[in-house]
Design a protein around this motif. Sequence first.
Motif, PDB file in Angstrom:
ATOM      1  N   THR A 143      33.613 -18.604  22.526  1.00 47.23           N
ATOM      2  CA  THR A 143      32.315 -19.119  22.085  1.00 47.23           C
ATOM      3  C   THR A 143      31.609 -18.121  21.182  1.00 47.23           C
ATOM      4  O   THR A 143      30.940 -18.507  20.226  1.00 47.23           O
ATOM      5  N   SER A 144      31.757 -16.842  21.500  1.00 47.31           N
ATOM      6  CA  SER A 144      30.997 -15.834  20.762  1.00 47.31           C
ATOM      7  C   SER A 144      31.525 -15.625  19.346  1.00 47.31           C
ATOM      8  O   SER A 144      30.898 -14.930  18.555  1.00 47.31           O
ATOM      9  N   VAL A 145      32.683 -16.217  19.015  1.00 45.89           N
ATOM     10  CA  VAL A 145      33.155 -16.136  17.633  1.00 45.89           C
ATOM     11  C   VAL A 145      33.206 -17.529  17.000  1.00 45.89           C
ATOM     12  O   VAL A 145      33.859 -17.732  15.978  1.00 45.89           O
ATOM     13  N   SER A 146      32.519 -18.505  17.632  1.00 49.91           N
ATOM     14  CA  SER A 146      32.596 -19.884  17.147  1.00 49.91           C
ATOM     15  C   SER A 146      31.224 -20.389  16.721  1.00 49.91           C
ATOM     16  O   SER A 146      30.192 -19.887  17.173  1.00 49.91           O
ATOM     17  N   LYS A 147      31.251 -21.416  15.862  1.00 47.08           N
ATOM     18  CA  LYS A 147      30.028 -22.145  15.554  1.00 47.08           C
ATOM     19  C   LYS A 147      30.405 -23.580  15.233  1.00 47.08           C
ATOM     20  O   LYS A 147      31.358 -23.798  14.469  1.00 47.08           O
ATOM     21  N   ASP A 148      29.684 -24.522  15.799  1.00 53.33           N
ATOM     22  CA  ASP A 148      29.926 -25.954  15.576  1.00 53.33           C
ATOM     23  C   ASP A 148      31.393 -26.328  15.763  1.00 53.33           C
ATOM     24  O   ASP A 148      31.978 -27.054  14.963  1.00 53.33           O
ATOM     25  N   GLY A 149      32.016 -25.781  16.821  1.00 53.03           N
ATOM     26  CA  GLY A 149      33.384 -26.164  17.130  1.00 53.03           C
ATOM     27  C   GLY A 149      34.451 -25.490  16.292  1.00 53.03           C
ATOM     28  O   GLY A 149      35.639 -25.709  16.502  1.00 53.03           O
ATOM     29  N   LYS A 150      34.036 -24.686  15.320  1.00 53.63           N
ATOM     30  CA  LYS A 150      35.037 -23.968  14.530  1.00 53.63           C
ATOM     31  C   LYS A 150      35.087 -22.521  14.986  1.00 53.63           C
ATOM     32  O   LYS A 150      34.050 -21.926  15.305  1.00 53.63           O
ATOM     33  N   ILE A 151      36.287 -21.952  14.988  1.00 49.40           N
ATOM     34  CA  ILE A 151      36.467 -20.582  15.463  1.00 49.40           C
ATOM     35  C   ILE A 151      36.713 -19.678  14.261  1.00 49.40           C
ATOM     36  O   ILE A 151      37.526 -19.990  13.396  1.00 49.40           O
ATOM     37  N   TYR A 152      35.983 -18.539  14.197  1.00 43.82           N
ATOM     38  CA  TYR A 152      36.015 -17.734  12.983  1.00 43.82           C
ATOM     39  C   TYR A 152      36.589 -16.332  13.144  1.00 43.82           C
ATOM     40  O   TYR A 152      36.659 -15.593  12.174  1.00 43.82           O
ATOM     41  N   GLY A 153      36.953 -15.950  14.367  1.00 42.85           N
ATOM     42  CA  GLY A 153      37.444 -14.584  14.515  1.00 42.85           C
ATOM     43  C   GLY A 153      38.522 -14.481  15.566  1.00 42.85           C
ATOM     44  O   GLY A 153      38.532 -15.255  16.529  1.00 42.85           O
ATOM     45  N   VAL A 154      39.465 -13.542  15.375  1.00 41.47           N
ATOM     46  CA  VAL A 154      40.419 -13.237  16.443  1.00 41.47           C
ATOM     47  C   VAL A 154      40.154 -11.816  16.919  1.00 41.47           C
ATOM     48  O   VAL A 154      39.943 -10.909  16.118  1.00 41.47           O
ATOM     49  N   SER A 155      40.152 -11.656  18.245  1.00 46.57           N
ATOM     50  CA  SER A 155      39.828 -10.357  18.808  1.00 46.57           C
ATOM     51  C   SER A 155      41.095  -9.687  19.315  1.00 46.57           C
ATOM     52  O   SER A 155      42.047 -10.363  19.701  1.00 46.57           O
ATOM     53  N   THR A 156      41.095  -8.375  19.280  1.00 46.61           N
ATOM     54  CA  THR A 156      42.274  -7.633  19.727  1.00 46.61           C
ATOM     55  C   THR A 156      42.045  -7.007  21.093  1.00 46.61           C
ATOM     56  O   THR A 156      42.860  -7.156  21.989  1.00 46.61           O
ATOM     57  N   GLY A 157      40.926  -6.298  21.238  1.00 50.30           N
ATOM     58  CA  GLY A 157      40.677  -5.618  22.499  1.00 50.30           C
ATOM     59  C   GLY A 157      39.198  -5.522  22.782  1.00 50.30           C
ATOM     60  O   GLY A 157      38.376  -5.635  21.880  1.00 50.30           O
ATOM     61  N   ALA A 158      38.874  -5.336  24.087  1.00 46.51           N
ATOM     62  CA  ALA A 158      37.475  -5.213  24.473  1.00 46.51           C
ATOM     63  C   ALA A 158      37.216  -3.815  25.024  1.00 46.51           C
ATOM     64  O   ALA A 158      37.966  -3.321  25.869  1.00 46.51           O
ATOM     65  N   HIS A 159      36.156  -3.181  24.526  1.00 43.65           N
ATOM     66  CA  HIS A 159      35.700  -1.925  25.127  1.00 43.65           C
ATOM     67  C   HIS A 159      34.588  -2.237  26.095  1.00 43.65           C
ATOM     68  O   HIS A 159      33.816  -3.178  25.902  1.00 43.65           O
ATOM     69  N   ARG A 160      34.481  -1.412  27.145  1.00 42.49           N
ATOM     70  CA  ARG A 160      33.400  -1.590  28.095  1.00 42.49           C
ATOM     71  C   ARG A 160      32.277  -0.635  27.731  1.00 42.49           C
ATOM     72  O   ARG A 160      32.492   0.565  27.581  1.00 42.49           O
ATOM     73  N   GLY A 161      31.066  -1.187  27.607  1.00 42.34           N
ATOM     74  CA  GLY A 161      29.935  -0.361  27.181  1.00 42.34           C
ATOM     75  C   GLY A 161      29.212   0.337  28.318  1.00 42.34           C
ATOM     76  O   GLY A 161      28.592   1.380  28.124  1.00 42.34           O
TER      77      GLY A 161
END
Lengths: 428, 344
Positions: A143-161
């Motif tokens: 969801t955090s890389v999407s808008k109106d049902g379209k997906i705009y980004g691919v993520s590789t890894g998550a860092h913990r803040g």
Amino acid sequence: MRHRIPTYLTAATVTTALLTLSACGGGSSSAGGGSGATAANQLEVFSWWTSGSEDAALKELIAGFKKGNPGVEVVNGAVAGGGGGNAQAVLQTRLQGSNPPDTWQTHPGAAIGEYINSDLLADLSSVYEKDGLSSAIPRDLVTSVSKDGKIYGVSTGAHRGNVLWFNKKLTAEAGVELSASTTPDQLVDALGKLKAKGITPLCLGGKDAFATAELFENILLGVVGPSGWDSLTSGETAWTDAEVKQAAELFAKMLPYADPDASALTWDQATKRLAAGDCAVESMGDWAYGELVKDGAKDGTDFGYIPQPGTNGSFVTVVDTFVVAENAKHKDLALKWASAISSPDVQLAFSKHKGSTPIRGDVPTDSLPAYQQQAATSFRGDDLVQSIVHGEAMSPQFQQSFYDAVTQFVQSKDVDAFVKALDAAAKG
Amino acid sequence: MPVLTRPAAPAPHTTKEPPAKPSPRAAWWRRHRFGIAILTPSLIMVGIFVYGFIGYSVRVSVSKWQGLNPDLSPRDPLYQTYDDMFHTPRFQADLRNVTVFTFLFLTLAVVVGLVLALLVHNALAGRTFFRGVFLFPYALSFIVTGVVWRWIFTPSTGANLILQGLGVEHGPKWITDPAVAGDVSGALEPVLPGGHFIQVELGIPLALIPVVIAASWQLGGFVMANFLAALSALPEELREAAALDGAGTVRYHWHIVLPWLRPVVVVVLIILGHISLKSFDLVYAMVGQGPGFATDVPGIFVFEQTFRALRYNTGAAASVVMFLLSAAVIVPYLYRSVIREKTR
């Protein structure tokens, strides 16, 4: 004789101009390599990954891409310095000039939203469909890389803040126990005990405002919790709320324990001090892990880590994400890039170097170091919270006001002025 | 123009009439066409890339442009961006800092440059060597200078270690000192419009002083070089005449050398003044925004507002303010030199 002065001055002025020009031009030459790239079999990848671990992780992505696409030349357009600030400036200039890199690094949420709203990004839904990514990646992150049902980004890894790192020798010396169940108040007590032993309690790198802002972000999350966080960042709760004030007061209680050199240190220098035993505790994202290990400190014996007190059960995400330019010169290749870097093998190899957690839930993590395995467990089970400091939860405008308000607060300790500034910034 | 006009050889055999005397306009054109041809391209370039873009910045500064998409529609009221900006404590601190920094830096750099120039000029040996030594810092990038001097002025790593060796237990806090000396904002508040307009302490931020030292170290040699050039043009007869009139070293320097250097001081102040008002890289590398914006400057503000916050209008407004500050330094000088040229 008199005319010799102006002649000399002209020469001096011209020299000044040339030196200034060469000084300005020096930095961009590394980025310039890719800007003119037009060959058909070429892909330009833009990022701010230039440190040892970042560069190694980026190379894993490139290797993974090349395996499936032999013969393609990958142009590494990484721009060094300023915690990404310099790269942002270069990228913004290129976007304004309609000369975008084929693919570039960013963060989900508001950061990617800026590009989406400006119609700069290509729809990657086909990649998600083809690779079955939507089921392998946490829904929140899609969801955090999407808008109106379209997906705009691919993520590789998550860092913990929201990690609190501590030097085990120093905490033992002061008789302080830190564990996942430590409360924020107990942490303040612990800082006091450390100080009484003559130890600098809190490592802080305040030269760039982000590290201090990150400390406050983590304290704030500890007070409001993940659901309170969402209602704050979505605008349901005002920033003048009593809980935000409570967090600011807690922040003000911790600040006097900070390293007196803080405002002259960068975050990595502060982390080095923790490794060297010059200060005891640091609230910093888990990119600090790589820094600590690099400085020769050993996980478990020299340093320990807990979630920032109050935030156990939450995982502040700082996600490395790639996007593809809508008018990329090599869009086909860029889509293949998006697909390649989201494959399980590449994600695992990437995370090993970067010190992050693979985004996909179906990647086995038992080959990762102990810290990363623990972070992966948290990532897959805990509440995921988006970071303000890293531009995910709020707009870049708010992010900057957040930094500025924190910098001001460190001096003034004026809670009312602080929440008022944040409130004004949130209202735009 | 003796170089360009070659005396034409007389042609004794020609029967033609001598050419008619050209009209004054044609003569003017012939005399100046070379200059015009040379100047036109650069005038066009300067017109577009300097004045055109200054105009564009002004336009952006009164627009609604925030975010990546250019939005040049005007804000209502037009001055709103400036109004907001001048009310933020950060920008107020920036203006205070850049004023204090410029004043201290110009003073220190000129004094250091003057002392070095007099020392090198009067040195018995090794003039070239010392000139090189003192000019070298100028060849360094501000970024390098900033990183090194940050290390020197971080309380626990640099200068204070030497002080500790000398027995001073608690050295100054240098670039980490948030204090502002000589706060006068209380006294100024009644005279300034808008009641509690001033939200920062108006005084000398102590953390700026190390930055002034670093900047003077970097540019002192440049000032010295300018003074040395002027000194080498100082006629030796003046010294002899002064000595004949019974002037000692001090009086000779006070009455002859310093007045001789005055035009160079003006030029140096202009050059350093605008470097100082535009300063970015040294401060960015050395201290960043500093404790409570004690060392923040408009240059850093513009960079962060534009590229990090994507507030293009605020970034442009701050740039326009910086431009006006630089103009305030340079225009009187240009004006004076134009007047002087006309009356010559």
